[in-house]
Design an enzyme around this catalytic site. Sequence first.
Site, PDB file in Angstrom:
ATOM      1  CB  SER A 101      -0.903   0.008   1.229  1.00 56.88           C
ATOM      2  OG  SER A 101      -0.130   0.318   2.375  1.00 56.88           O
ATOM      3  CE  LYS A 102      -0.551   6.720  -3.046  1.00 52.71           C
ATOM      4  NZ  LYS A 102       0.449   6.192  -3.945  1.00 52.71           N
ATOM      5  NE  ARG A 103       0.337   0.640   5.850  1.00 53.09           N
ATOM      6  CZ  ARG A 103       0.850  -0.544   6.112  1.00 53.09           C
ATOM      7  NH1 ARG A 103       1.887  -0.645   6.906  1.00 53.09           N
ATOM      8  NH2 ARG A 103       0.324  -1.630   5.601  1.00 53.09           N
TER       9      ARG A 103
END
Length: 490
Positions: free
Chosen positions: A257-259
């Site tokens: 994910s974006k993380r």
Amino acid sequence: MSETPVRVRFAPSPTGKLHVGGARTAIYNWAFARANHGTFILRIDDTDPERSTEENTQIILRAMRWLGLDWDEGPEVGGDFGPYFQTERAEMYRAAAQRLWDEGKAYPCFCTPEQLAADRAEAQARKDPFQGYQRRCRDLDPAEARARIAAGEPYVLRIKVPEDRGDVVVRDAVHGDVTFAARELDDFVIQRTDGTPTYNFATVVDDAAMGITHVIRGDDHLSNTPRQVIVYEALGAPVPTFAHISMILGADGKKLSKRHGATNVEEYRDAGYLSDAFVNYLALLGWSLDGETTIIPRDVLASQFSLDHVSKNPATFDPKKLDWIQAEYLRTMENDEFVEKVMRPALAAAGVDAGEHDAAWWDALAEVVKPRTKFPADVATVAAPVFATADTLVYDEKSVAKGLAREGMGAVLDAAREVLAALPAWEPAAIDAALEALPEQLDVKKRLVFQAVRVAVCGNLVSPPLGETMALVGRPDCLARIDRARAMAL
Ligand code: GLU
């Protein structure tokens, strides 16, 4: 290879940009089609009107083009099985649902959300192993159903899972046979009260109508598949082979994910990744050619890809490996390809006016710049001394302090200017040889001579090989730079 020509599809929902996981699914479909001389279809699953946008569709198409995943049927190219936007196929879903209803394979259900919740609570209370829809409307008298519809009562259409259907075995090329117990299958909704189809229904109507032979998609859809099998059976259509591919995880073992950094394909494009390198890397996230080969050019992928080398284990996204592959693609690129695909676009993007040069000059520049390039954005930095002029060259303060502003360097520059001006041929080897002779002649350390000339001509101490760079810059400008630097030397 199967007798029936392979037809596969990538069916993104334009509810967001094309992300890494979607791109990998697209690559596998594309490569499988190419390896089997089949057809690769792009279908836009835009049935969610709230979240689908035309802008996202355009972004997806652009990303697919950048990835080089050409589709044989779909938006912009058309095809015999269109339209390729689900919103334009509404009539087909309605007709298919109506047909199942007419054939007694689907039925209208009038249960309100409250009724459904109450039935579910009751089933839980009596610990019924079957927790799905309790089939309240399954055996309604058709005349009564018609009357309620005529009176304007809202209804959905549910599929009638045959009484004796039993367990559903999904044949999956990656996971093997996956059995779903009969009791997990309820009479699910195929058409909502507003007449729109549900995902499981629309997908199967389309996949059947488009003659899809292999459904390759993320394994988050594996749990939908038994329901889809029921729809195929109701429609009387052959069930395709499924291949559910694993999730992509970040280094911490959680879903990517974006993380974890960039997840959208175009972010990688904008960061300067080569599409070939990026496709190569994504292809390896869950597939391998032979368990060891890392560099797999596009044509090899397109001829060798097979589902039996797809792993069912989750793959971990490793940015270091991506960068390594990127470096390999750059390193092994032919100079002329490097000039056209990497250097010219990078210089243009950096606003550098490259001027007019012949092919040999560009080739020599590629030779100097390529080994120092990890990303196209590096090109403008590495080549900066070459594209500067005596007037525009930027002198790095620290380099000047270290290389020029020291006792004796004025004399070094004077001597260098003289031998360089007198050189019969302006070539790297001749330039280097002329400079090599100076330390002894002037009784100055070799390192200091080269540092002084390097800073004078390139503005810094980290520039590419001196002879090559000076040859590219040309004699008049090199001499003009030395003249300019002379004022900074002691
Ligand atoms: N539009 C669906 C998705 O993006 C397609 C799933 C499928 O391939 O059936 O998840």
